[in-house]
Design a protein around this motif. Structure first.
Motif, PDB file in Angstrom:
ATOM      1  N   VAL A   1       0.848  -1.188   0.000  1.00 16.32           N
ATOM      2  CA  VAL A   1       0.000   0.000   0.000  1.00 16.32           C
ATOM      3  C   VAL A   1       0.884   1.239   0.000  1.00 16.32           C
ATOM      4  CG1 VAL A   1      -1.796   1.299   1.219  1.00 16.32           C
ATOM      5  CG2 VAL A   1      -1.811  -1.202   1.280  1.00 16.32           C
ATOM      6  N   LEU A   2       0.570   2.167  -0.893  1.00 18.74           N
ATOM      7  CA  LEU A   2       1.192   3.492  -0.887  1.00 18.74           C
ATOM      8  C   LEU A   2       0.107   4.500  -0.544  1.00 18.74           C
ATOM      9  CD1 LEU A   2       3.318   3.328  -4.179  1.00 18.74           C
ATOM     10  CD2 LEU A   2       4.159   3.099  -1.848  1.00 18.74           C
ATOM     11  N   VAL A   3       0.291   5.245   0.505  1.00 17.15           N
ATOM     12  CA  VAL A   3      -0.681   6.241   0.930  1.00 17.15           C
ATOM     13  C   VAL A   3      -0.203   7.609   0.464  1.00 17.15           C
ATOM     14  CG1 VAL A   3      -1.966   7.234   2.849  1.00 17.15           C
ATOM     15  CG2 VAL A   3      -1.252   4.839   2.934  1.00 17.15           C
ATOM     16  N   LEU A   4      -1.010   8.250  -0.374  1.00 15.21           N
ATOM     17  CA  LEU A   4      -0.688   9.589  -0.883  1.00 15.21           C
ATOM     18  C   LEU A   4      -1.510  10.636  -0.153  1.00 15.21           C
ATOM     19  CD1 LEU A   4      -0.460   9.303  -4.791  1.00 15.21           C
ATOM     20  CD2 LEU A   4       1.401   9.616  -3.181  1.00 15.21           C
ATOM     21  N   ASP A   5      -0.869  11.748   0.143  1.00 15.90           N
ATOM     22  CA  ASP A   5      -1.570  12.885   0.722  1.00 15.90           C
ATOM     23  C   ASP A   5      -0.899  14.151   0.228  1.00 15.90           C
ATOM     24  OD1 ASP A   5      -3.368  14.354   2.223  1.00 15.90           O
ATOM     25  OD2 ASP A   5      -2.112  14.326   4.014  1.00 15.90           O
ATOM     26  N   GLU A   6      -1.661  15.004  -0.419  1.00 13.83           N
ATOM     27  CA  GLU A   6      -1.140  16.274  -0.941  1.00 13.83           C
ATOM     28  C   GLU A   6       0.043  16.056  -1.877  1.00 13.83           C
ATOM     29  OE1 GLU A   6      -0.204  18.557   2.478  1.00 13.83           O
ATOM     30  OE2 GLU A   6      -2.247  18.520   3.241  1.00 13.83           O
ATOM     31  N   GLY A   7      -0.024  14.983  -2.685  1.00 13.83           N
ATOM     32  CA  GLY A   7       1.008  14.720  -3.680  1.00 13.83           C
ATOM     33  C   GLY A   7       2.261  14.076  -3.136  1.00 13.83           C
ATOM     34  N   GLN A   8       2.256  13.635  -1.875  1.00  7.85           N
ATOM     35  CA  GLN A   8       3.428  13.013  -1.274  1.00  7.85           C
ATOM     36  C   GLN A   8       3.082  11.617  -0.775  1.00  7.85           C
ATOM     37  OE1 GLN A   8       4.256  16.358   1.550  1.00  7.85           O
ATOM     38  NE2 GLN A   8       6.329  16.203   0.735  1.00  7.85           N
ATOM     39  N   VAL A   9       4.069  10.725  -0.828  1.00  3.15           N
ATOM     40  CA  VAL A   9       3.907   9.406  -0.229  1.00  3.15           C
ATOM     41  C   VAL A   9       4.163   9.554   1.264  1.00  3.15           C
ATOM     42  CG1 VAL A   9       4.717   7.018  -0.173  1.00  3.15           C
ATOM     43  CG2 VAL A   9       4.642   8.249  -2.344  1.00  3.15           C
ATOM     44  N   VAL A  10       3.107   9.442   2.061  1.00  3.87           N
ATOM     45  CA  VAL A  10       3.235   9.655   3.504  1.00  3.87           C
ATOM     46  C   VAL A  10       3.368   8.344   4.265  1.00  3.87           C
ATOM     47  CG1 VAL A  10       2.024  11.864   3.473  1.00  3.87           C
ATOM     48  CG2 VAL A  10       0.710   9.764   3.715  1.00  3.87           C
ATOM     49  N   GLU A  11       3.088   7.208   3.590  1.00  2.00           N
ATOM     50  CA  GLU A  11       3.220   5.924   4.261  1.00  2.00           C
ATOM     51  C   GLU A  11       3.237   4.828   3.205  1.00  2.00           C
ATOM     52  OE1 GLU A  11       1.427   4.162   8.385  1.00  2.00           O
ATOM     53  OE2 GLU A  11      -0.022   4.747   6.867  1.00  2.00           O
ATOM     54  N   SER A  12       4.014   3.788   3.442  1.00  2.00           N
ATOM     55  CA  SER A  12       4.045   2.646   2.536  1.00  2.00           C
ATOM     56  C   SER A  12       4.359   1.388   3.322  1.00  2.00           C
ATOM     57  CB  SER A  12       5.078   2.854   1.424  1.00  2.00           C
ATOM     58  OG  SER A  12       6.384   2.913   1.963  1.00  2.00           O
ATOM     59  N   GLY A  13       3.887   0.268   2.809  1.00  2.00           N
ATOM     60  CA  GLY A  13       4.117  -1.004   3.472  1.00  2.00           C
ATOM     61  C   GLY A  13       3.011  -1.974   3.129  1.00  2.00           C
ATOM     62  N   THR A  14       3.037  -3.165   3.752  1.00  2.00           N
ATOM     63  CA  THR A  14       1.974  -4.135   3.529  1.00  2.00           C
ATOM     64  C   THR A  14       0.743  -3.727   4.328  1.00  2.00           C
ATOM     65  OG1 THR A  14       2.628  -5.541   5.370  1.00  2.00           O
ATOM     66  CG2 THR A  14       3.723  -5.935   3.241  1.00  2.00           C
TER      67      THR A  14
ATOM     68  N   LYS B   1      -0.960  -5.415   6.455  1.00  2.00           N
ATOM     69  CA  LYS B   1      -0.859  -5.846   7.846  1.00  2.00           C
ATOM     70  C   LYS B   1       0.072  -4.942   8.647  1.00  2.00           C
ATOM     71  CE  LYS B   1      -2.077 -10.723   7.354  1.00  2.00           C
ATOM     72  NZ  LYS B   1      -1.664 -12.128   7.608  1.00  2.00           N
ATOM     73  N   GLU B   2       1.105  -4.415   7.976  1.00  2.00           N
ATOM     74  CA  GLU B   2       2.030  -3.522   8.674  1.00  2.00           C
ATOM     75  C   GLU B   2       1.390  -2.176   8.987  1.00  2.00           C
ATOM     76  OE1 GLU B   2       6.231  -5.096   6.657  1.00  2.00           O
ATOM     77  OE2 GLU B   2       5.241  -3.290   5.914  1.00  2.00           O
ATOM     78  N   LEU B   3       0.505  -1.705   8.093  1.00  2.00           N
ATOM     79  CA  LEU B   3      -0.012  -0.338   8.220  1.00  2.00           C
ATOM     80  C   LEU B   3      -1.322  -0.256   8.983  1.00  2.00           C
ATOM     81  CD1 LEU B   3       0.748   1.066   4.634  1.00  2.00           C
ATOM     82  CD2 LEU B   3       2.210   1.076   6.660  1.00  2.00           C
ATOM     83  N   ILE B   4      -2.205  -1.224   8.774  1.00  2.00           N
ATOM     84  CA  ILE B   4      -3.514  -1.156   9.423  1.00  2.00           C
ATOM     85  C   ILE B   4      -3.357  -1.448  10.917  1.00  2.00           C
ATOM     86  CG2 ILE B   4      -5.812  -2.181   9.553  1.00  2.00           C
ATOM     87  CD1 ILE B   4      -5.626  -2.760   6.593  1.00  2.00           C
ATOM     88  N   GLY B   5      -3.815  -0.512  11.713  1.00  2.00           N
ATOM     89  CA  GLY B   5      -3.706  -0.649  13.161  1.00  2.00           C
ATOM     90  C   GLY B   5      -2.465  -0.017  13.735  1.00  2.00           C
ATOM     91  N   ALA B   6      -1.579   0.535  12.878  1.00  2.00           N
ATOM     92  CA  ALA B   6      -0.344   1.152  13.369  1.00  2.00           C
ATOM     93  C   ALA B   6      -0.542   2.601  13.781  1.00  2.00           C
ATOM     94  CB  ALA B   6       0.746   1.063  12.302  1.00  2.00           C
ATOM     95  N   GLY B   7      -1.733   3.138  13.556  1.00  2.00           N
ATOM     96  CA  GLY B   7      -2.006   4.510  13.959  1.00  2.00           C
ATOM     97  C   GLY B   7      -1.439   5.563  13.032  1.00  2.00           C
ATOM     98  N   GLY B   8      -1.076   5.168  11.818  1.00  2.00           N
ATOM     99  CA  GLY B   8      -0.489   6.106  10.874  1.00  2.00           C
ATOM    100  C   GLY B   8      -1.515   6.731   9.942  1.00  2.00           C
ATOM    101  N   PRO B   9      -1.040   7.339   8.838  1.00  2.00           N
ATOM    102  CA  PRO B   9      -1.943   8.003   7.888  1.00  2.00           C
ATOM    103  C   PRO B   9      -3.019   7.089   7.320  1.00  2.00           C
ATOM    104  CG  PRO B   9       0.320   8.668   7.481  1.00  2.00           C
ATOM    105  CD  PRO B   9       0.389   7.564   8.501  1.00  2.00           C
TER     106      PRO B   9
ATOM    107  N   LEU C   1      -6.917   7.771   7.461  1.00  2.00           N
ATOM    108  CA  LEU C   1      -7.740   7.816   6.254  1.00  2.00           C
ATOM    109  C   LEU C   1      -8.924   6.864   6.379  1.00  2.00           C
ATOM    110  CD1 LEU C   1      -8.095   8.841   3.329  1.00  2.00           C
ATOM    111  CD2 LEU C   1      -6.645   6.945   2.587  1.00  2.00           C
ATOM    112  N   ILE C   2      -8.679   5.673   6.934  1.00  2.00           N
ATOM    113  CA  ILE C   2      -9.758   4.703   7.122  1.00  2.00           C
ATOM    114  C   ILE C   2     -10.826   5.282   8.037  1.00  2.00           C
ATOM    115  CG2 ILE C   2     -10.336   2.471   8.151  1.00  2.00           C
ATOM    116  CD1 ILE C   2      -7.594   1.475   7.156  1.00  2.00           C
ATOM    117  N   GLY C   3     -10.395   5.938   9.120  1.00  2.00           N
ATOM    118  CA  GLY C   3     -11.353   6.549  10.030  1.00  2.00           C
ATOM    119  C   GLY C   3     -12.159   7.646   9.374  1.00  2.00           C
ATOM    120  N   GLU C   4     -11.513   8.481   8.549  1.00  2.00           N
ATOM    121  CA  GLU C   4     -12.213   9.577   7.868  1.00  2.00           C
ATOM    122  C   GLU C   4     -13.236   9.049   6.870  1.00  2.00           C
ATOM    123  OE1 GLU C   4      -9.560  12.252   5.986  1.00  2.00           O
ATOM    124  OE2 GLU C   4      -9.166  13.412   7.808  1.00  2.00           O
ATOM    125  N   MET C   5     -12.904   7.917   6.237  1.00  2.00           N
ATOM    126  CA  MET C   5     -13.779   7.383   5.192  1.00  2.00           C
ATOM    127  C   MET C   5     -14.765   6.356   5.737  1.00  2.00           C
ATOM    128  SD  MET C   5     -10.946   7.004   2.143  1.00  2.00           S
ATOM    129  CE  MET C   5     -12.146   6.648   0.874  1.00  2.00           C
ATOM    130  N   GLY C   6     -14.819   6.198   7.065  1.00  2.00           N
ATOM    131  CA  GLY C   6     -15.772   5.272   7.658  1.00  2.00           C
ATOM    132  C   GLY C   6     -15.449   3.839   7.366  1.00  2.00           C
TER     133      GLY C   6
END
Length: 662
Positions: free
Chosen positions: A621-634, A636-644, A648-653
């Motif tokens: 997964v590559l997470v883009l925000d304002e034209g920048q890669v703010v987070e990347s990884g699998t 399982k690594e990203l979900i639940g880590a409290g990152g961008p 984003l998941i919280g904002e989008m329900g």
């Protein structure tokens, strides 16, 4: 004025000078026929006036009828020649225009506006065809027929010839004055027509978003305002057209009346024979006819000239030249693609011909509404600047980064055209800023982000449509300036939000990349793409004709046709998807997803999406925000880590996707 309506680009087409020469020859023959026709008619009238026997009318009648028939034969021949050549030129332009749009990709629609591009492709080509059909024969008639008639009249009676000669410049003078006014109003009308089309089409495309934000009623007023301006400009053009027609008719009538008065006085005084007088009087209307016909069609030729100029300017617009030198054998299990410090900004939209069009270029109605809503909520000052239409607009947060640096990024070396693009880009905010990523082997990569984060911009850059102005690209050890590389594009399949469907059979559309594919291969690709159920409902199956721009089929069916294209060409190992299910309902999206997942195996897949359910099926997964890669990884690594991504998941329900952690 005649030369003023000739667009120089017309002479770029094969055979235009030969056609003009042939039309000039036919106009000369037609002019001689007009003279012969008038000569026979004048002879017959003189014989009748002198009360000669009926038998004396046989010769003049045969002369009149023969020249009359030949005259109209020439007229029909000129119409057919110009009509066929108009179709020929339109046929030459169409593939050039389509190829240009194909090479530029989504950027072409973003810079011009969807409605303006549609107008150019459909109405514009029809106007060019009419322009050639009208212009070429009318021009040769005006230059040749009037001159031949003047010589014929002067030969019989120099006084009548002098009157005709003196009246002609007067008519031309008023034609020029009215023509300049007509040209100005026609340019404005054409520009306003493009604005109306762009506003209308973009409003239709953005209607779901407008209704969601509750601002759809406001855009009713916007459409009404634009259509009213177009209506007023159309009325202005019609006023000038009617004034022009009246002026031409009035001065023509005046010229014939003056000549008739002089002829009548000389006939009464007995200083002039009847035959020359009748001959001159009969010829006078035909002397003014070519210029009157040209004036009557002047406004139509202006529309065609504007359309031709617009089309050829678009075809000649600069583009990044394709790299055909780089050798690359395709994506393999050990292939690697590295992007480091990539910066990209959309060039400033140039102002099309005419007025009131500067604000149209590169604006999407729906995304403007989103920005306005956010700005109202944040109580910020409105800012009309936006990026391209296809998910490339910045949200209100991105405005804080408009001044962020491009000086620290290493510019990509390019040729003259590439440098020009880079220089333009420096005046715009970054749509992508310092993007770095590394792709290795086969796998499914999801590019996630909110609308305006730069997902579509990144996919279009990877497809070769967008040219970065800073950063470095390395593909299996090959240093690239951009992705407009023949070897790279030969091995990628690009499926946008709305696939390109052309008028033809379903089978022809599936053969988009492989035109010589066998029927068995097409059937197999259609089967793998999940088209069997739909095709079973059609009487002609794969031979069923479908319309340009998805007419007659649903969005899901169009996406499956695009997938069948990918399946038909097994040589493309890199799949680029730009929101492939964005415009589909949940049931259709679920069915299409089941078709997509097997296709994605043993490919490098880059999927731009804001649908969070894809996270369960991707490797990275590559997470883009304002034209920048703010987070990347699998996932399982990203979900639940409290990152961008979690933010984003919280904002989008999307909190219900906790199952993806398992």
């Amino acid at each position: 004025m005649g030369l003023a309506v000739i667009d120089k680009s017309l002479f770029r087409f094969d055979g235009v000078r030969q056609r003009m020469g042939l039309l000039a020859l036919l106009s000369l023959l037609q002019a001689l026929c007009i003279v012969g026709q008038a000569h026979g008619l004048a002879r017959g009238l003189v014989e009748i006036w002198k009360l000669h026997a009926v038998s004396t009318l046989v010769g003049p009648a045969i002369e009149f009828l023969a020249f009359y028939a030949l005259r109209h034969f020439c007229d029909v021949a000129k119409q057919r020649i110009s009509s066929k050549y108009g179709k020929y030129v339109a046929g030459q332009i169409r593939p050039q225009l389509q190829e240009k749009i194909f090479r530029l990709g989504p950027q072409a629609l973003a810079s011009r506006g969807t409605g303006s591009t549609v107008t150019m492709l459909i109405d514009g080509l029809d106007q060019v065809k009419s322009y050639i059909e009208i212009l070429l024969p009318k021009m040769t008639d005006m230059m040749i027929i009037s001159l031949v008639i003047l010589v014929g009249v002067w030969w019989q009676d120099w006084v009548s010839g002098l009157i005709l000669l003196l009246m002609y410049p007067l008519i031309i003078f008023f034609m020029v004055i009215l023509g300049l006014a007509a040209r100005d109003r026609s340019n404005k009308q054409y520009a306003q027509f493009n604005i109306l089309n762009t506003k209308f089409v973009d409003s239709i495309l953005g209607l779901p978003t407008l209704k969601m934000l509750g601002v759809d009623k406001e855009y009713e007023g916007e459409i009404y305002s634009v259509s009213e301006r177009f209506r007023k400009r159309t009325i202005d053009v019609l006023k000038v057209a009617m004034t022009s027609t009246f002026a031409l008719d009035w001065f023509t009538t005046l010229g014939i009346a003056i000549m008739a008065v002089f002829l009548g006085l000389r006939l009464v005084n007995g200083t002039m024979p009847l035959f020359p007088a009748m001959f001159a009087l009969i010829m006078a209307p035909d002397y003014f006819l070519p210029v009157r016909q040209f004036g009557d069609n002047y406004h139509a030729t202006l529309d065609g000239k504007n359309a031709l100029h617009d089309i050829m300017s678009f075809i000649d617009s600069p583009e990044t030249p394709q790299d055909t030198e780089t050798k690359w054998e395709g994506w393999k299990a050990d292939s690697e693609l590295k992007l480091e410090g990539i910066d990209f900004a959309y060039p400033v939209g140039s102002k099309p011909a005419g007025d009131d069009t500067q604000s149209v270029a590169s604006h999407s109605v729906a995304m403007n509404a989103v920005e306005q809503q956010r700005e109202n909520e944040d109580d910020k000052k409105s800012d009309d600047s936006s990026e391209s239409k296809d998910d490339s607009k910045t949200d209100s947060k991105s405005r804080r980064h408009r001044g962020r640096g491009k000086k620290d990024a290493k510019p990509i070396e390019a040729d003259a055209d590439g440098k020009a693009v880079a220089a333009q880009a420096l005046t715009q905010p970054d749509a992508l800023h310092h993007v770095s990523m590394d792709f290795k082997g086969y796998g499914k990569i999801a590019v996630i982000g909110k609308s305006g984060a730069g997902k579509s911009t990144l996919v279009n850059l990877l497809a070769g449509f967008n040219t970065p102005h800073a950063g470095s690209i390395e593909l299996d050890g090959n240093r690239l300036e951009n992705f407009n590389v023949a070897a790279w594009q030969r091995h990628i399949s690009y499926i946008p939000q709305t696939p390109y469907i052309f008028s033809g059979s379903i089978a022809d559309n599936i053969r988009f990349y492989v035109s010589d594919a066998s029927n068995d291969d097409v059937n197999a690709a259609a089967h793998e793409a999940g088209l069997d159920e739909w095709l079973g409902e059609l009487t002609d199956g794969l031979d069923t004709l479908i319309g340009e721009g998805n007419r007659g089929i649903s969005g899901g069916q169009a996406q499956r046709i695009a997938l069948a294209r990918v399946l038909l060409d097994k040589s493309r190992e890199v799949l680029l998807f730009d929101e492939p299910t964005a415009h589909l309902d949940i049931e259709t999206e679920y069915d299409l997803k089941k078709t997509l997942l097997p296709i994605m195996e043993n490919h490098l897949v880059i999927l731009a999406t804001h649908r969070l359910h894809w996270l369960a099926n991707v490797d990275q997964v590559l997470v883009l925000d304002e034209g920048q890669v703010v987070e990347s990884g699998t996932p399982k690594e990203l979900i639940g880590a409290g990152g961008p991504l979690d933010h984003l998941i919280g904002e989008m329900g999307g909190n219900q996707i906790d199952q993806y952690l398992n």
